[in-house]
Design a protein around this motif. Structure first.
Motif, PDB file in Angstrom:
ATOM      1  N   VAL A   7      45.931  38.554  58.810  1.00  0.00           N
ATOM      2  CA  VAL A   7      44.982  37.893  57.920  1.00  0.00           C
ATOM      3  C   VAL A   7      44.717  38.807  56.728  1.00  0.00           C
ATOM      4  O   VAL A   7      44.473  40.004  56.895  1.00  0.00           O
ATOM      5  CB  VAL A   7      43.660  37.581  58.650  1.00  0.00           C
ATOM      6  CG1 VAL A   7      42.590  37.113  57.660  1.00  0.00           C
ATOM      7  CG2 VAL A   7      43.888  36.518  59.718  1.00  0.00           C
ATOM      8  N   GLN A   8      44.801  38.240  55.545  1.00  0.00           N
ATOM      9  CA  GLN A   8      44.507  38.976  54.319  1.00  0.00           C
ATOM     10  C   GLN A   8      43.216  38.410  53.732  1.00  0.00           C
ATOM     11  O   GLN A   8      43.146  37.240  53.395  1.00  0.00           O
ATOM     12  CB  GLN A   8      45.646  38.835  53.314  1.00  0.00           C
ATOM     13  CG  GLN A   8      46.972  39.412  53.812  1.00  0.00           C
ATOM     14  CD  GLN A   8      48.108  39.160  52.842  1.00  0.00           C
ATOM     15  OE1 GLN A   8      48.158  38.131  52.163  1.00  0.00           O
ATOM     16  NE2 GLN A   8      49.040  40.095  52.763  1.00  0.00           N
ATOM     17  N   ALA A   9      42.208  39.250  53.632  1.00  0.00           N
ATOM     18  CA  ALA A   9      40.902  38.801  53.139  1.00  0.00           C
ATOM     19  C   ALA A   9      40.877  38.879  51.618  1.00  0.00           C
ATOM     20  O   ALA A   9      41.003  39.957  51.039  1.00  0.00           O
ATOM     21  CB  ALA A   9      39.799  39.684  53.717  1.00  0.00           C
ATOM     22  N   TRP A  10      40.704  37.711  50.980  1.00  0.00           N
ATOM     23  CA  TRP A  10      40.599  37.734  49.523  1.00  0.00           C
ATOM     24  C   TRP A  10      39.135  37.638  49.086  1.00  0.00           C
ATOM     25  O   TRP A  10      38.304  37.108  49.794  1.00  0.00           O
ATOM     26  CB  TRP A  10      41.460  36.655  48.875  1.00  0.00           C
ATOM     27  CG  TRP A  10      41.184  35.205  49.175  1.00  0.00           C
ATOM     28  CD1 TRP A  10      41.792  34.448  50.138  1.00  0.00           C
ATOM     29  CD2 TRP A  10      40.282  34.308  48.491  1.00  0.00           C
ATOM     30  NE1 TRP A  10      41.325  33.149  50.096  1.00  0.00           N
ATOM     31  CE2 TRP A  10      40.394  33.035  49.085  1.00  0.00           C
ATOM     32  CE3 TRP A  10      39.396  34.472  47.417  1.00  0.00           C
ATOM     33  CZ2 TRP A  10      39.644  31.936  48.665  1.00  0.00           C
ATOM     34  CZ3 TRP A  10      38.650  33.370  46.996  1.00  0.00           C
ATOM     35  CH2 TRP A  10      38.779  32.122  47.624  1.00  0.00           C
ATOM     36  N   SER A  11      38.868  38.209  47.915  1.00  0.00           N
ATOM     37  CA  SER A  11      37.520  38.226  47.315  1.00  0.00           C
ATOM     38  C   SER A  11      36.464  38.748  48.288  1.00  0.00           C
ATOM     39  O   SER A  11      35.524  38.032  48.651  1.00  0.00           O
ATOM     40  CB  SER A  11      37.144  36.835  46.809  1.00  0.00           C
ATOM     41  OG  SER A  11      37.945  36.477  45.703  1.00  0.00           O
ATOM     42  N   PRO A  12      36.563  40.013  48.706  1.00  0.00           N
ATOM     43  CA  PRO A  12      35.615  40.559  49.685  1.00  0.00           C
ATOM     44  C   PRO A  12      34.190  40.751  49.169  1.00  0.00           C
ATOM     45  O   PRO A  12      33.304  41.088  49.954  1.00  0.00           O
ATOM     46  CB  PRO A  12      36.243  41.908  50.054  1.00  0.00           C
ATOM     47  CG  PRO A  12      37.076  42.271  48.874  1.00  0.00           C
ATOM     48  CD  PRO A  12      37.616  40.982  48.351  1.00  0.00           C
ATOM     49  N   THR A  49      42.673  43.904  53.462  1.00  0.00           N
ATOM     50  CA  THR A  49      41.714  43.495  52.450  1.00  0.00           C
ATOM     51  C   THR A  49      42.338  43.546  51.064  1.00  0.00           C
ATOM     52  O   THR A  49      42.901  44.570  50.670  1.00  0.00           O
ATOM     53  CB  THR A  49      40.477  44.407  52.471  1.00  0.00           C
ATOM     54  OG1 THR A  49      39.958  44.463  53.807  1.00  0.00           O
ATOM     55  CG2 THR A  49      39.401  43.863  51.543  1.00  0.00           C
ATOM     56  N   ILE A  50      42.242  42.436  50.343  1.00  0.00           N
ATOM     57  CA  ILE A  50      42.774  42.370  48.985  1.00  0.00           C
ATOM     58  C   ILE A  50      41.627  42.520  47.998  1.00  0.00           C
ATOM     59  O   ILE A  50      40.722  41.680  47.952  1.00  0.00           O
ATOM     60  CB  ILE A  50      43.518  41.042  48.745  1.00  0.00           C
ATOM     61  CG1 ILE A  50      44.690  40.925  49.720  1.00  0.00           C
ATOM     62  CG2 ILE A  50      44.016  40.960  47.301  1.00  0.00           C
ATOM     63  CD1 ILE A  50      45.450  39.618  49.615  1.00  0.00           C
ATOM     64  N   VAL A  51      41.662  43.596  47.238  1.00  0.00           N
ATOM     65  CA  VAL A  51      40.628  43.842  46.236  1.00  0.00           C
ATOM     66  C   VAL A  51      41.231  43.621  44.852  1.00  0.00           C
ATOM     67  O   VAL A  51      42.412  43.876  44.626  1.00  0.00           O
ATOM     68  CB  VAL A  51      40.040  45.260  46.351  1.00  0.00           C
ATOM     69  CG1 VAL A  51      39.390  45.453  47.715  1.00  0.00           C
ATOM     70  CG2 VAL A  51      41.097  46.329  46.110  1.00  0.00           C
ATOM     71  N   GLY A  52      40.411  43.136  43.934  1.00  0.00           N
ATOM     72  CA  GLY A  52      40.948  42.755  42.634  1.00  0.00           C
ATOM     73  C   GLY A  52      40.449  43.570  41.467  1.00  0.00           C
ATOM     74  O   GLY A  52      40.632  43.178  40.310  1.00  0.00           O
ATOM     75  N   ILE A 112      35.098  44.939  56.631  1.00  0.00           N
ATOM     76  CA  ILE A 112      36.232  44.055  56.933  1.00  0.00           C
ATOM     77  C   ILE A 112      37.271  44.796  57.778  1.00  0.00           C
ATOM     78  O   ILE A 112      37.783  44.259  58.769  1.00  0.00           O
ATOM     79  CB  ILE A 112      36.854  43.523  55.636  1.00  0.00           C
ATOM     80  CG1 ILE A 112      35.852  42.625  54.900  1.00  0.00           C
ATOM     81  CG2 ILE A 112      38.150  42.743  55.929  1.00  0.00           C
ATOM     82  CD1 ILE A 112      36.298  42.182  53.524  1.00  0.00           C
ATOM     83  N   LEU A 113      37.575  46.023  57.396  1.00  0.00           N
ATOM     84  CA  LEU A 113      38.588  46.799  58.124  1.00  0.00           C
ATOM     85  C   LEU A 113      38.161  47.105  59.559  1.00  0.00           C
ATOM     86  O   LEU A 113      39.014  47.333  60.424  1.00  0.00           O
ATOM     87  CB  LEU A 113      38.871  48.112  57.394  1.00  0.00           C
ATOM     88  CG  LEU A 113      39.464  48.013  55.980  1.00  0.00           C
ATOM     89  CD1 LEU A 113      39.707  49.408  55.421  1.00  0.00           C
ATOM     90  CD2 LEU A 113      40.753  47.199  55.969  1.00  0.00           C
TER      91      LEU A 113
END
Length: 303
Positions: free
Chosen positions: A209-214, A265-268, A256-257
């Protein structure tokens, strides 16, 4: 580092989402990419719609100027969103990948993910597209984004190899992924199964699972950081940030981790200093009480 799905790929637990890279000057994009790599972030997430393709072009120019070898980083991109509709047709997938590869200046993607679910998806077509891309060496692994367990199961039944990722929105202020698991058999809203139990499904199937917009509440209200409706959450995060001597952003990512699903975790952030601060989340392991404190401080209840 962690394994990606059932692949042999070792990937960074934090990934850089490149949606906003189109807004950067070439030199600034280079600094962001360099900062990410220097802080152990080797996974870069793209989509063909980010900046109308400009984000992929900026990234390609940055790695080329920096002299970074292709094997030093992992590339993921997504396709399927078109103006006014979604399109998982074989023709669109194949065309999209060719255009993505051209913009990124590479021969292959490590991962291709299908973006928002297409209600008109014909899984046979998707399977044909994936097979053709795999045989041509253009894509090594495949995944999805924003899909529930039965959508994944349907598609998977036509594929020759396992889906490796599912990109889903997840933050302390957006917790449908875990709410219903905490409220089983309760007569309250939190017990509503909104996603088919997709988090547990992914764990059972070995899908990352990749969490977007944390840091996001939702697309309408924006981020929860300093938001007046989330004062308690921000206070809890600030207290823990001071305790662990890291930034507030690092505490959010550490939350999240900490989940045993090994969520990537995807950070932008396109701010190099903030990105370096976020990377410190890898050094923080929250206790159970601290993890639940963040969850309940966001207004979530326990039964």
């Amino acid at each position: 580092m962690q394994k990606l799905g059932k692949t042999g790929l070792e990937v960074s637990r934090i990934a850089l989402g490149c949606m906003r890279m189109a807004s950067l000057e070439a030199s600034a994009a280079q600094v962001v990419v360099k900062t990410a790599l220097e802080n152990g972030i080797t996974f870069f997430d793209h989509a063909d719609i980010y900046g109308g393709g400009e984000s992929e072009l900026r990234f390609a120019a940055a790695v080329n100027e920096l002299g970074i070898r292709r094997e030093e980083y992992i590339l993921q991109s997504k396709c399927g969103i078109r103006k006014g509709y979604f399109d998982f047709s074989k023709e669109h997938i194949l065309t999209s990948v060719d255009e993505i590869l051209k913009r990124l200046g590479t021969d292959y993607l490590d991962v291709l993910a299908l973006h928002r679910p297409d209600a008109l998806m014909e899984p046979e077509e998707v399977a044909e597209a994936f097979s053709q891309l795999k045989q041509a060496g253009k894509v090594r692994h495949f995944g999805v984004s924003n899909q529930n367990s039965y959508q994944m199961e349907l598609l998977q039944s036509y594929l020759d190899e396992p889906l490796v990722v599912n990109q889903l929105q997840f933050s302390p202020a957006h917790t449908p992924l875990i709410d219903m698991g905490l409220h089983v058999n309760m007569k309250e809203d939190g017990a509503t199964v909104r996603d088919g139990g997709v988090l547990d499904y992914c764990r059972l199937k070995g899908v990352t699972v990749q969490a977007w917009s944390p840091f996001l509440i939702d697309l309408q209200r924006g981020i929860f950081v300093d938001h007046p409706d989330y004062a308690n959450l921000n206070q809890t995060i600030e207290r823990l940030a001071a305790q662990y001597h890291v930034s507030r952003e690092a505490i959010v990512v550490a939350w999240i981790l900490r989940h045993p699903a090994k969520i990537q975790t995807i950070v932008g952030s396109m701010n190099p200093d903030r990105l370096a601060n976020i990377a410190a989340a890898e050094q923080v392991t929250l206790t159970r009480p601290e993890w639940y404190d963040i969850y309940t401080s966001a207004g979530n209840s326990l039964p």
